[in-house]
Design a protein around this motif. Structure first.
Motif, PDB file in Angstrom:
ATOM      1  N   MET A  55       0.852  -1.183   0.000  1.00 16.19           N
ATOM      2  CA  MET A  55       0.000   0.000   0.000  1.00 16.19           C
ATOM      3  C   MET A  55       0.889   1.234   0.000  1.00 16.19           C
ATOM      4  O   MET A  55       1.681   1.431   0.917  1.00 16.19           O
ATOM      5  N   GLU A  86      -5.365   0.036  -3.220  1.00 15.92           N
ATOM      6  CA  GLU A  86      -4.545  -0.795  -4.091  1.00 15.92           C
ATOM      7  C   GLU A  86      -5.451  -1.754  -4.849  1.00 15.92           C
ATOM      8  O   GLU A  86      -6.589  -2.009  -4.423  1.00 15.92           O
ATOM      9  N   ARG A 118      -6.018  -2.884   4.643  1.00 17.75           N
ATOM     10  CA  ARG A 118      -5.837  -2.642   3.214  1.00 17.75           C
ATOM     11  C   ARG A 118      -7.178  -2.218   2.616  1.00 17.75           C
ATOM     12  O   ARG A 118      -8.220  -2.769   2.979  1.00 17.75           O
ATOM     13  N   ARG A 162      -8.855  -2.391  -0.993  1.00 12.36           N
ATOM     14  CA  ARG A 162      -8.630  -3.021  -2.289  1.00 12.36           C
ATOM     15  C   ARG A 162      -9.811  -2.742  -3.214  1.00 12.36           C
ATOM     16  O   ARG A 162     -10.975  -2.751  -2.781  1.00 12.36           O
TER      17      ARG A 162
END
Length: 240
Positions: free
Chosen positions: A1, A87, A108, A110
């Motif tokens: 990231m 990401e 994260r 995504r």
């Protein structure tokens, strides 16, 4: 990231709360206690707008950008001068999270097509906290992208407001110790069977009509969460 040099608000460091302390201690090279939540929109996600929505959400819920540090006796969360960015999503979700100087974040974001997903190390927050972050970020994305205002809702915070002190407190210390509870405990239920390989991840996807599920839960006088948890426990009991 990837990250950018900006600083979040909040205290310099935070203690892990009572429920979070176990997760840093039990993580290994093969396993990190992660869970995943996602939303699917009607249009393809604009990653540039999502990055701004993520930044605004982290400023509203700043402890999400804290990093895990090892103290002399315990782990703690430390404020850092960087911001996370989204990401691309991957075909193997929930792979072990590498927590290091190069990748200090405990979650994260995504993105794939119309889907926004968040994967969170359980030491950072529980499922409700993760849901609040995801819903707040999604609402902020819709506001920035389309001018749509979502809420009010218990799961959607106003990113234009400042963080509240009680959002970072350990509520267990404030409330749970005031409750009287018995010191006697019943024996834990032993789960039998063949252990799976900890390096393997099994993703089970199911679809069912939401209204029918809600109606069935109400027939039993419970919430949907309690109803689903009861079904899971009943299934474990029957196969043991």
């Amino acid at each position: 990231m990837s990250k950018r040099s900006k600083r979040t608000a909040g205290p310099e460091w935070l203690k892990l709360d009572n429920a979070a302390k176990i997760y840093p201690a039990v993580r290994s090279r093969k396993w990190t206690a992660l869970y995943r939540l996602s939303v699917t929109l009607t249009d393809v996600v604009d990653e540039a707008v999502l990055a701004k929505a993520l930044e605004n959400t982290v400023r509203r819920i700043p402890f999400f950008a804290y990093r895990l540090r090892r103290g002399f006796f315990w782990f703690y969360l430390d404020r850092q001068p960087v911001m996370p960015t989204p990401e691309p999503d991957v075909v193997n979700p929930l792979v072990r999270m590498q927590i290091s100087r190069e990748n200090p974040f405990l979650f994260r974001i995504r993105v794939w097509n119309k889907r926004i997903a968040i994967e969170i190390f359980h030491a950072l927050t529980d499922g409700t906290g993760g849901l609040v972050f995801l819903m707040t970020m999604t609402a902020e994305y819709l506001r920035l992208k389309y001018g749509t205002v979502c809420g009010p809702s218990p799961y959607i915070l106003d990113t234009r407001e400042k963080p509240q002190a009680e959002e970072m407190e350990d509520s267990f210390l404030k409330y749970a110790r005031k409750a009287r509870r018995s010191r006697t405990e019943s024996r834990a239920y032993p789960l039998r069977g063949t252990p799976g390989d900890p390096a393997h991840l099994r993703v089970i996807t199911g679809r069912l009509p939401t209204q029918a599920l809600y109606n069935k839960a109400k027939e039993h006088g419970v919430t949907v969460n309690v109803f689903l948890a009861s079904l899971l426990l009943k299934a474990l009991y029957e196969i043991a």
